[in-house]
Design an enzyme around this catalytic site. Structure first.
Site, short mmCIF file in Angstrom:
data_model
loop_
_atom_site.label_atom_id
_atom_site.label_comp_id
_atom_site.label_asym_id
_atom_site.label_seq_id
_atom_site.Cartn_x
_atom_site.Cartn_y
_atom_site.Cartn_z
N ASP A 13 43.26 41.73 39.05
CA ASP A 13 44.36 41.04 39.73
C ASP A 13 45.07 40.03 38.84
O ASP A 13 45.55 38.99 39.31
CB ASP A 13 43.87 40.36 41.03
CG ASP A 13 43.20 41.35 41.96
OD1 ASP A 13 43.66 42.50 42.01
OD2 ASP A 13 42.22 40.96 42.62
N LYS A 16 48.78 42.79 36.41
CA LYS A 16 49.06 43.90 35.49
C LYS A 16 50.27 44.71 35.97
O LYS A 16 51.08 45.17 35.18
CB LYS A 16 47.84 44.85 35.40
CG LYS A 16 46.60 44.18 34.87
CD LYS A 16 45.39 45.10 34.93
CE LYS A 16 44.88 45.36 36.33
NZ LYS A 16 44.33 44.21 37.04
N GLY A 17 50.36 44.87 37.32
CA GLY A 17 51.45 45.66 37.89
C GLY A 17 52.81 45.14 37.45
O GLY A 17 53.69 45.90 37.06
N LYS A 18 52.98 43.82 37.47
CA LYS A 18 54.26 43.24 37.08
C LYS A 18 54.57 43.54 35.61
O LYS A 18 55.69 43.88 35.26
CB LYS A 18 54.26 41.72 37.33
CG LYS A 18 55.47 41.03 36.73
CD LYS A 18 55.71 39.61 37.17
CE LYS A 18 56.86 39.04 36.34
NZ LYS A 18 57.33 37.73 36.78
N GLY A 40 44.81 47.39 43.26
CA GLY A 40 45.97 46.99 44.05
C GLY A 40 46.94 46.31 43.11
O GLY A 40 46.70 45.19 42.69
N HIS A 41 47.98 47.04 42.70
CA HIS A 41 48.94 46.50 41.73
C HIS A 41 50.26 46.24 42.44
O HIS A 41 50.79 47.12 43.10
CB HIS A 41 49.14 47.48 40.57
CG HIS A 41 47.89 47.73 39.77
ND1 HIS A 41 47.84 48.59 38.72
CD2 HIS A 41 46.65 47.19 39.87
CE1 HIS A 41 46.61 48.59 38.21
NE2 HIS A 41 45.88 47.76 38.90
N THR A 42 50.78 45.03 42.28
CA THR A 42 51.98 44.63 43.01
C THR A 42 53.17 44.55 42.07
O THR A 42 53.07 43.99 40.98
CB THR A 42 51.76 43.24 43.65
OG1 THR A 42 50.47 43.23 44.25
CG2 THR A 42 52.82 42.93 44.68
N ARG A 142 26.49 65.22 37.84
CA ARG A 142 26.94 66.63 37.69
C ARG A 142 26.70 67.53 38.89
O ARG A 142 27.60 68.26 39.29
CB ARG A 142 26.38 67.26 36.40
CG ARG A 142 26.92 66.58 35.17
CD ARG A 142 26.00 66.74 34.00
NE ARG A 142 24.70 66.16 34.30
CZ ARG A 142 23.61 66.38 33.60
NH1 ARG A 142 23.64 67.16 32.56
NH2 ARG A 142 22.47 65.80 33.94
N GLN A 225 41.65 47.32 37.42
CA GLN A 225 40.60 46.30 37.34
C GLN A 225 40.81 45.40 36.10
O GLN A 225 41.88 45.42 35.51
CB GLN A 225 39.19 46.92 37.32
CG GLN A 225 38.78 47.56 38.65
CD GLN A 225 39.38 48.93 38.89
OE1 GLN A 225 39.25 49.82 38.08
NE2 GLN A 225 40.04 49.10 40.02
N THR A 303 44.62 42.49 47.40
CA THR A 303 45.69 43.43 47.75
C THR A 303 45.12 44.60 48.55
O THR A 303 45.77 45.11 49.44
CB THR A 303 46.33 43.98 46.45
OG1 THR A 303 46.58 42.88 45.58
CG2 THR A 303 47.62 44.70 46.71
N PRO A 308 39.68 36.80 50.74
CA PRO A 308 40.12 35.66 49.92
C PRO A 308 39.52 35.79 48.53
O PRO A 308 38.34 36.11 48.38
CB PRO A 308 39.55 34.43 50.63
CG PRO A 308 38.83 34.92 51.83
CD PRO A 308 38.85 36.41 51.87
N VAL A 418 56.41 33.21 35.82
CA VAL A 418 56.50 32.01 36.67
C VAL A 418 56.82 32.35 38.12
O VAL A 418 57.30 31.50 38.88
CB VAL A 418 57.54 31.01 36.09
CG1 VAL A 418 57.05 30.43 34.78
CG2 VAL A 418 58.91 31.69 35.93
#
Ligand code: GDP
Ligand code: IMO
Ligand code: MG
Length: 428
Positions: A13, A16-18, A40-42, A142, A225, A303, A308, A418
């Site tokens: 978190d 990375k998504g941004k 969960g990438h925002t 396997r 992750q 996400t 929390p 920012v």
């Protein structure tokens, strides 16, 4: 050759998504190589929020190719749901989205196995409950692993599920005598239905990626992750079940690591962690404390699960280690605006362990658990940063803080964020 990897250097978190979204324009292909719908990438574009769990962030740009490579574990219902949600939001998804026929498949019995393993256990990891661990266990074991490509052959799939599902039912009942059981034919019919819908997307992505790179296409690898959750290099056993460092790129996509010529290490200006496990700089200072103010200001809730997030100061010992393991060339410092809530800001520069000073990160959870942080403290700036767009717009104390992180980690900072929106970015 121009391949980039965006990798998180903490416990996930890091935003990375941004960063992936900001870099997509300089690339032709975006690839997820590890994890699954535990991520969960925002991405926030012009006030509109998109959340990705299984799909690469690149799908927002239909002219790019987005790839879910062999190292990912795929839950077909989630794949289809995410595709439908994006289509409903007006994003076109067709042959721009490809999934590896070698990616392993998550079945409902994986979710059940994880639930039974986690519930009330002193060994619980605090997972996201997405079946990730049990699916990777079957992949490595396997006997019970099923790859996505197998879903395209109905007779073959039925035979395999008739062999696998009774064993899984036995295992589930051993974990809990009241556990639910599964019927191989019902599961087979359900998954053949999913496979029909996924068929246009399923292909040999390894060959495709190697050919594309040979043809000069620029690939952007999107790690899920954070490096400290890597199964080999993270705070084991409180980790995820894949390689979330850049080490995962090669095995998880088939693209040799020597093709990576830019590794962007993404860090939060502080630290967060979801789930259990050691966290030396965690702030447990009550509902009026700085930990809670960071959580509220940074909206630090998971996400995927809404849990929390645990919040604490920046840990330079941990990130020095993860930056080295992931081979970071540069840093993106995220959520700097959130630290405006602090009068003074601490950075952990070493640990105290059994009356000794440690400069190096012990990634063994039982040792890290006994480490106490040694801090240096810098003045805060206590002003809003969300309108800053150039380095010169940042107050001197904020610039000093970022410079200190860069100095402690011995890496240049190329991006400062920012705010969540792609506009709220300072390129250094
Ligand atoms: P990821 O999993 O690494 O992609 O990160 P997440 O999306 O789980 O969490 C990052 C959160 O921070 C998201 O809600 C982002 O929209 C938000 N975010 C990203 N950059 C900034 C920033 O610079 N400031 C603030 N306040 N929020 C940010
Ligand atoms: P992104 O990509 C933060 C954590 C879980 C748990 C541990 C194992 O958004 O950064 P798992 O379900 O993977 O078996 O859970 O890993 N975890 C994450 N924490 N961000 C993530 O992804 C995470 N994915 C897994 O909370 O502690
Ligand atoms: Mg996330």
């Amino acid at each position: 050759m121009a391949c980039t990897c965006v990798v998180g250097l903490q416990w996930g978190d890091e935003a990375k998504g941004k960063i992936v979204d900001l870099l997509t324009d300089q690339h032709d292909i975006v690839i997820r190589f590890n994890g699954g719908a535990n991520a969960g990438h925002t991405v926030v574009q012009a006030g509109k929020t998109f959340k990705f769990s299984l799909l690469p962030t690149g799908v927002l740009k239909p002219h790019l190719t987005s790839v879910i490579a062999n190292g990912v574990v795929v839950y077909p219902p989630r794949f289809l749901e995410e595709v439908n949600n994006l289509r409903a939001a007006g994003i076109s998804i067709a042959d721009n989205l490809l999934v590896s026929d070698h990616a392993h498949v998550i079945f409902p019995y994986h979710l059940e196995e994880e639930r039974l393993n986690e519930q009330g256990s002193s060994q619980a990891i605090g997972t996201t409950g997405r079946g990730i661990g049990p699916c990777y266990q079957d992949k490595v074991g396997r006997g019970c692993g099923v790859r996505l490509g197998e879903l395209l052959y109905p007779d073959h799939l039925r035979t395999r599920l008739h062999a696998i599902v009774p064993r899984k039912n036995q295992l589930l009942r051993a974990l809990d005598s009241g556990a639910r059981g599964f019927d191989p034919d019902t599961l087979c019919d359900e998954y053949l239905g999913h496979a029909e819908k996924m068929r246009p997307h399923i292909t040999d992505t390894t060959r495709l990626l190697l050919q594309a790179i040979k043809n000069g296409k620029r690939a952007l690898f999107e790690a899920a992750q954070g490096s400290l959750l890597d199964v080999d290099h993270g705070t084991y056993p409180y980790v995820t079940s894949s390689n979330s460092t850049t080490a995962g790129v090669w095995s998880g996509s088939g693209v040799p690591a020597r093709n990576l010529n830019r590794v962007v290490g993404v860090i939060k200006a502080y630290t967060t962690r979801v789930g259990r496990g050691p966290f030396p700089t965690e702030l447990n200072d009550g509902k009026d404390g700085i930990g809670e103010r960071i959580r509220q200001t940074g909206r630090e809730y998971g996400t995927v699960t809404g849990r929390p997030r645990r919040c604490g100061w920046f840990d330079a010992v941990a990130v020095r280690y993860s930056a080295a393991v992931s081979g970071a060339d540069e840093l993106a410092v995220m959520l700097l605006d959130v630290l405006s809530v602090a009068k003074e800001i601490s950075i952990c520069t070493s640990y105290e362990w059994r009356n000794r000073r440690l400069e190096d990160f012990p990634s063994d959870a039982f040792i890290l658990d006994e480490c106490r942080p040694i801090y240096e403290t810098l003045p805060g700036w206590e002003t809003d940063l969300t309108h800053c767009r150039r380095l010169a717009d940042l107050p001197p104390a904020a610039r000093r803080y970022v410079e200190r992180l860069s100095q402690l980690l011995d890496l240049p900072v190329s991006i400062i964020s920012v705010g969540p929106d792609r506009e709220q970015t300072v390129f250094c």
